[in-house]
Design a protein around this motif. Structure first.
Motif, PDB file in Angstrom:
ATOM      1  N   ARG A 215       0.839  -1.213   0.000  1.00 13.99           N
ATOM      2  CA  ARG A 215       0.000   0.000   0.000  1.00 13.99           C
ATOM      3  C   ARG A 215       0.862   1.246   0.000  1.00 13.99           C
ATOM      4  O   ARG A 215       0.585   2.223  -0.679  1.00 13.99           O
ATOM      5  CB  ARG A 215      -0.918   0.013   1.224  1.00 13.99           C
ATOM      6  CG  ARG A 215      -2.130  -0.859   1.093  1.00 13.99           C
ATOM      7  CD  ARG A 215      -3.303  -0.340   1.904  1.00 13.99           C
ATOM      8  NE  ARG A 215      -2.966  -0.049   3.281  1.00 13.99           N
ATOM      9  CZ  ARG A 215      -2.827  -0.961   4.228  1.00 13.99           C
ATOM     10  NH1 ARG A 215      -2.981  -2.238   3.930  1.00 13.99           N
ATOM     11  NH2 ARG A 215      -2.547  -0.621   5.468  1.00 13.99           N
TER      12      ARG A 215
ATOM     13  N   ARG B 165       2.386   1.764  -3.320  1.00  9.67           N
ATOM     14  CA  ARG B 165       1.371   2.273  -4.242  1.00  9.67           C
ATOM     15  C   ARG B 165       1.246   3.786  -4.113  1.00  9.67           C
ATOM     16  O   ARG B 165       1.176   4.508  -5.081  1.00  9.67           O
ATOM     17  CB  ARG B 165       0.029   1.611  -3.915  1.00  9.67           C
ATOM     18  CG  ARG B 165      -1.103   2.048  -4.776  1.00  9.67           C
ATOM     19  CD  ARG B 165      -2.403   1.735  -4.098  1.00  9.67           C
ATOM     20  NE  ARG B 165      -2.573   2.529  -2.906  1.00  9.67           N
ATOM     21  CZ  ARG B 165      -3.346   2.199  -1.883  1.00  9.67           C
ATOM     22  NH1 ARG B 165      -3.981   1.068  -1.882  1.00  9.67           N
ATOM     23  NH2 ARG B 165      -3.467   2.993  -0.839  1.00  9.67           N
ATOM     24  N   GLY B 166       1.305   4.279  -2.839  1.00  9.65           N
ATOM     25  CA  GLY B 166       1.209   5.719  -2.609  1.00  9.65           C
ATOM     26  C   GLY B 166       2.324   6.481  -3.296  1.00  9.65           C
ATOM     27  O   GLY B 166       2.134   7.564  -3.807  1.00  9.65           O
ATOM     28  N   ARG B 167       3.522   5.863  -3.324  1.00  6.86           N
ATOM     29  CA  ARG B 167       4.667   6.552  -3.916  1.00  6.86           C
ATOM     30  C   ARG B 167       4.733   6.369  -5.429  1.00  6.86           C
ATOM     31  O   ARG B 167       5.570   6.949  -6.081  1.00  6.86           O
ATOM     32  CB  ARG B 167       5.949   6.026  -3.278  1.00  6.86           C
ATOM     33  CG  ARG B 167       6.177   6.554  -1.881  1.00  6.86           C
ATOM     34  CD  ARG B 167       7.593   6.286  -1.457  1.00  6.86           C
ATOM     35  NE  ARG B 167       7.823   4.882  -1.201  1.00  6.86           N
ATOM     36  CZ  ARG B 167       7.632   4.275  -0.032  1.00  6.86           C
ATOM     37  NH1 ARG B 167       7.215   4.990   0.990  1.00  6.86           N
ATOM     38  NH2 ARG B 167       7.879   3.008   0.141  1.00  6.86           N
TER      39      ARG B 167
ATOM     40  N   TRP C  78       2.461   7.085  -7.789  1.00  8.43           N
ATOM     41  CA  TRP C  78       1.444   7.805  -8.556  1.00  8.43           C
ATOM     42  C   TRP C  78       2.000   8.445  -9.816  1.00  8.43           C
ATOM     43  O   TRP C  78       1.267   8.810 -10.696  1.00  8.43           O
ATOM     44  CB  TRP C  78       0.866   8.935  -7.709  1.00  8.43           C
ATOM     45  CG  TRP C  78      -0.091   8.476  -6.693  1.00  8.43           C
ATOM     46  CD1 TRP C  78      -0.501   7.199  -6.450  1.00  8.43           C
ATOM     47  CD2 TRP C  78      -0.761   9.302  -5.755  1.00  8.43           C
ATOM     48  NE1 TRP C  78      -1.384   7.185  -5.414  1.00  8.43           N
ATOM     49  CE2 TRP C  78      -1.559   8.471  -4.970  1.00  8.43           C
ATOM     50  CE3 TRP C  78      -0.757  10.662  -5.511  1.00  8.43           C
ATOM     51  CZ2 TRP C  78      -2.349   8.961  -3.952  1.00  8.43           C
ATOM     52  CZ3 TRP C  78      -1.537  11.153  -4.508  1.00  8.43           C
ATOM     53  CH2 TRP C  78      -2.332  10.307  -3.733  1.00  8.43           C
TER      54      TRP C  78
ATOM     55  N   PRO D 111      -6.220   1.660  -6.572  1.00  9.41           N
ATOM     56  CA  PRO D 111      -6.037   0.473  -7.415  1.00  9.41           C
ATOM     57  C   PRO D 111      -7.205  -0.505  -7.321  1.00  9.41           C
ATOM     58  O   PRO D 111      -7.524  -1.181  -8.309  1.00  9.41           O
ATOM     59  CB  PRO D 111      -4.753  -0.165  -6.875  1.00  9.41           C
ATOM     60  CG  PRO D 111      -4.462   0.485  -5.589  1.00  9.41           C
ATOM     61  CD  PRO D 111      -5.161   1.808  -5.560  1.00  9.41           C
TER      62      PRO D 111
END
Lengths: 235, 561
Positions: free
Chosen positions: B295, B298-300, B302, B337
């Motif tokens: 997670r 995923r945040g990093r 973008w 996602p």
């Protein structure tokens, strides 16, 4: 100008706010104090339209928040006690979003955004997603968002929570400057030193009622005097 | 066992608290839930009973083919429970704040895993199980099963069947997370999704359900049934076949065979549960950490998502507040996602449905039969649209989240905000729904008016379903829940979904008579009257539901924050 008139909020028979009436004039820095559970945040939420009062009225610059909410909210800037942002937007996008809600001109919004990003020293993180922000970063973005439309009334609930000393100093300096320019500030806080430093007038609430009211005077400069007063009246 | 009792106790306490809540709005929610759930349970009961009676008395397909059909239906049921369980498990076992809290306590990881797994099965399959039980009762009423037979079926076959689907979902998810942390989510999905699709496709090919249905239709038409397809795989080799086999043995009074099926089911349940326990004891903590890291990664990540014309800085020819809300909603959706993945899955389902319907061959039948086929296709399409609206429209208000203070304290009226959400959702749902109609309805080979009526009826259905899901989503909103999947699988969502099914049946009912008249009209006669009748009735019904839902949604949106 803020006018609260016999404001009451009941929750299942329990009066969280019980007949609060007060007026804050333009350019005043107003401190709203009280122990935990006194009804401060409930009052603020009614002032910003997040809660509906059980009875009474709340007017911002003459507009009733319940009957004419859009007009009243145009002149309000608000920072809640927990400034949640959208985790999947960056701080800059959040400011764009707020600017859009306040229908700001694009060029003006861009200029103000740059001004506050510089003022609150947010350049290092403003383009990162908010889910990576610390409490202090969120607080600074929320403060910038509350001022981006140049409001006439700023309602802030614990604005210095989680800020480091430098950010605290920056926020205090900005608030002082804005108040001198005519901004009305309604601040709820537990930091009595900050109240002594910034506020023109305070009220202390307990059990949903105003129990003490005082305008700034020379005795506030006595170290610990306001603290003692607070402890005495809220005992 | 103590884990199960812990969860059951907690669930019973929550249920009891909910039922005994005497506040007016809680009472309203409980009564409306009860009415809708009862209606759908009764509907399922009646539908399955009528279906079984039709197959047995009209087509005379016999016990074994009937139970092959039951086995096929149970395969779809198993897949549904499994897939819903898989989706909800990510939130229940890997992203919930409660798990973070539990991980900080001196509790064994295996124990937390088991408790959350059982919670997940409750959360994801309660409604489906209820429908399954209603179906079982419908089936049982045809064969006049006694109460003991119901109890035996429920505890020895049906509930173990649901549990196996739910436990397998958690096992699969845990293994997927561990693999994703090693090989990357994208690469893993590229392998796993086609594998799942290929497995389902292979089962359907191998068991030849179309051949089975053709035989049934031939029998119904009084013809000699065509030879069945090349069945490569027995209906009785998988748990869905065991449930069907158990039922067949029960009605044929073959006790030994029934015991065999029940024993197979219980042994499999024990094996699956033991596997899950071993997995949880050894790997749960590692998988939970891996999910958290995924997670954060995923945040990093973008950076790759750049759609320039959707950026906030780009000017759009519309009002600033509308532009701000639309762009915010777009990015919040697009950067999640799970939302993207589910949108892709739904699109694949839609394409599969279009192809399935286009390959069907409906011979020219009586007007009533053609109308019935039209309505069945319409209800199936509506079912897909109601799944879409439940998944993407129902959570729309909840996803305002804890940052709702920013909107509520801004000078935008809630009416305008609601309207924006409605228009956006309506347009986004209407386009795929109408595509579905235009690509799949020609199989009915009706006059042009049939196609037009289908398009109007679908427009009315989308209007009703979007309004209902938005209004009910506001009514059942949980602003503290950030996961749209959890919102879309909540109790309120289940009730809304059942309400959507009732709406669809209502619309189908309104179309029945005009359709029979249109299909039965002599060539060259004017059909405009029937078209106006059917289209007008469905639009009025959709509009009425939209108005009621709007009132509910607006009142809910104005609640205290």
């Amino acid at each position: 100008m803020i006018e609260l008139e016999h404001l009451v909020k009941n929750y299942n028979g329990f009066a969280a706010v019980n007949d609060i009436s007060l007026t804050v004039t333009q350019g005043q820095f107003f401190g709203f104090l009280g122990p935990n559970g006194a009804g401060k945040t409930t009052t603020i939420k009614m002032m910003t339209g997040l809660l509906r009062p059980t009875s009474g009225h709340c007017r911002i610059n003459g507009f009733d928040v319940q009957t004419d909410p859009v007009a009243a909210k145009r002149s309000i800037g608000y920072v809640p006690d927990q400034p949640y942002l959208y985790d999947r937007l960056t701080g800059r996008e959040f400011l764009w979003f707020l600017g859009g809600l306040f229908r700001l001109d694009r060029a003006l919004l861009l200029a103000r955004m740059e001004e506050y990003i510089t003022l609150f020293e947010m350049a290092a993180f403003i383009d990162k997603p908010a889910e990576e922000y610390s409490q202090g970063m969120r607080q600074r973005v929320a403060l910038a968002g509350s001022m981006i439309h140049d409001p006439q009334v700023l309602i802030i609930d614990e604005p210095l929570l989680g800020l480091d000393p430098r950010s605290t100093w920056l926020v205090k300096a900005t608030l002082k400057k804005k108040t001198r320019e005519g901004l009305t500030v309604f601040m709820s806080t537990h930091l009595l030193r900050v109240v002594e430093e910034l506020c023109d007038r305070i009220v202390i609430v307990k059990g949903g009622r105003i129990i003490y009211e005082e305008a700034q005077n020379d005795s506030w400069s006595d170290f610990g005097r306001l603290e003692q007063t607070f402890l005495d009246v809220t005992r | 066992m103590s884990d199960v009792i812990t969860v059951l106790n907690a669930k019973a306490a929550i249920l009891l608290k909910g039922i005994t809540d005497r506040r007016l709005h809680a009472l309203g929610k409980n009564i409306s839930s009860l009415v809708i759930v009862s209606a759908v349970v009764l509907g399922t009961f009646a539908l399955i009973r009528a279906f079984c009676l039709y197959l047995l008395s009209q087509t005379h397909i016999g016990l074994e083919p009937l139970h092959q059909v039951v086995s096929l239906c149970l395969f779809a049921f198993f897949l549904t429970v499994h897939t819903v369980g898989l989706v909800v498990a990510y939130a229940t076992l890997y992203t919930a704040d409660e798990v973070s809290f539990l991980m900080g306590l001196p509790l064994a990881q295996g124990r937390i895993f088991r408790v959350r797994m059982i919670e997940n099965i409750f959360a994801s399959s309660a409604t489906l199980s209820l429908l399954g039980l209603a179906g079982l009762l419908g089936y049982g009423s045809v064969f006049r099963l006694g109460w003991l037979e119901y109890v035996l079926t429920m505890f020895f076959v049906f509930l173990p069947f649901v549990l196996i689907a739910g436990i397998l979902a958690v096992i699969v998810l845990t293994i997927l997370i561990l693999l994703a942390s090693r090989f990357g989510t994208g690469r893993l999905l590229l392998v796993v999704l086609p594998l799942y699709a290929a497995g389902t496709f292979w089962y359907m090919q191998a068991t030849d359900p179309m051949g089975l249905m053709r035989q049934a239709m031939d029998m119904a038409a009084g013809k000699t049934p065509a030879a069945g397809g090349n069945v490569l795989f027995s209906y009785w080799w998988l748990p869905n076949g065991w449930v069907a086999g158990f039922l067949q043995s029960l009605v044929s009074r073959e006790t030994a065979s029934a015991v065999g099926y029940a024993a197979s089911m219980l042994v499999l349940l024990a094996v699956v549960f033991a596997a899950a326990t071993a997995l949880g004891n050894r790997w749960y903590y590692r998988a939970w950490v891996a999910a958290t890291e995924l997670r954060m990664r995923r945040g990093r990540s973008w950076g790759w998502i750049r759609i320039r014309w959707m950026e906030f800085g780009r000017a759009w020819p519309m009002r600033p507040h509308a532009e701000a809300v639309l762009k915010r909603d777009f990015w919040l959706f697009f950067r999640d996602p799970v939302q993207r993945l589910h949108a892709v899955i739904m699109a694949i389902l839609m394409i599969a449905m279009i192809f399935s319907l286009r390959t069907l061959d409906f011979p020219l039948m009586k007007p009533a039969s053609r109308a019935l086929v039209f309505l069945a296709v319409f209800v199936f399409q509506g079912f897909l649209v109601s799944s879409l609206t439940l998944r993407f429209v129902f959570p729309a208000v909840s996803l305002e989240g804890r940052a709702f203070w920013a909107v509520r304290s801004a000078p935008i009226s809630l009416r305008r905000l609601y309207w924006l959400k409605f228009v956006l959702s309506f347009l986004v749902m209407l386009i795929p729904a109408e595509i579905l109609v235009f690509l799949s309805m020609p199989v009915l080979r009706g006059p042009f008016e049939v196609m037009l009526l289908a398009a109007i009826a679908m427009c009315a259905a989308v209007l009703a379903l979007v309004s209902l899901n938005l209004g009910a989503g506001a009514y059942f909103a949980t602003l503290s829940e950030q996961n749209p999947v959890k919102v879309a699988s909540s109790q309120g969502a289940s009730v809304t979904f059942l309400g959507s099914l009732i709406v669809l049946l209502l619309l189908a009912g309104l179309l029945a008579i005009p359709l029979i008249r249109i299909f039965g009209a002599p060539p060259g006669s004017s059909l405009a009257g029937f078209l106006w009748l059917g289209g007008g009735a469905t639009l009025c019904c959709g509009g009425g539901i939209a108005l009621l839902s709007y009132g509910l949604g607006m009142r809910s949106l104005q609640r205290d924050f």
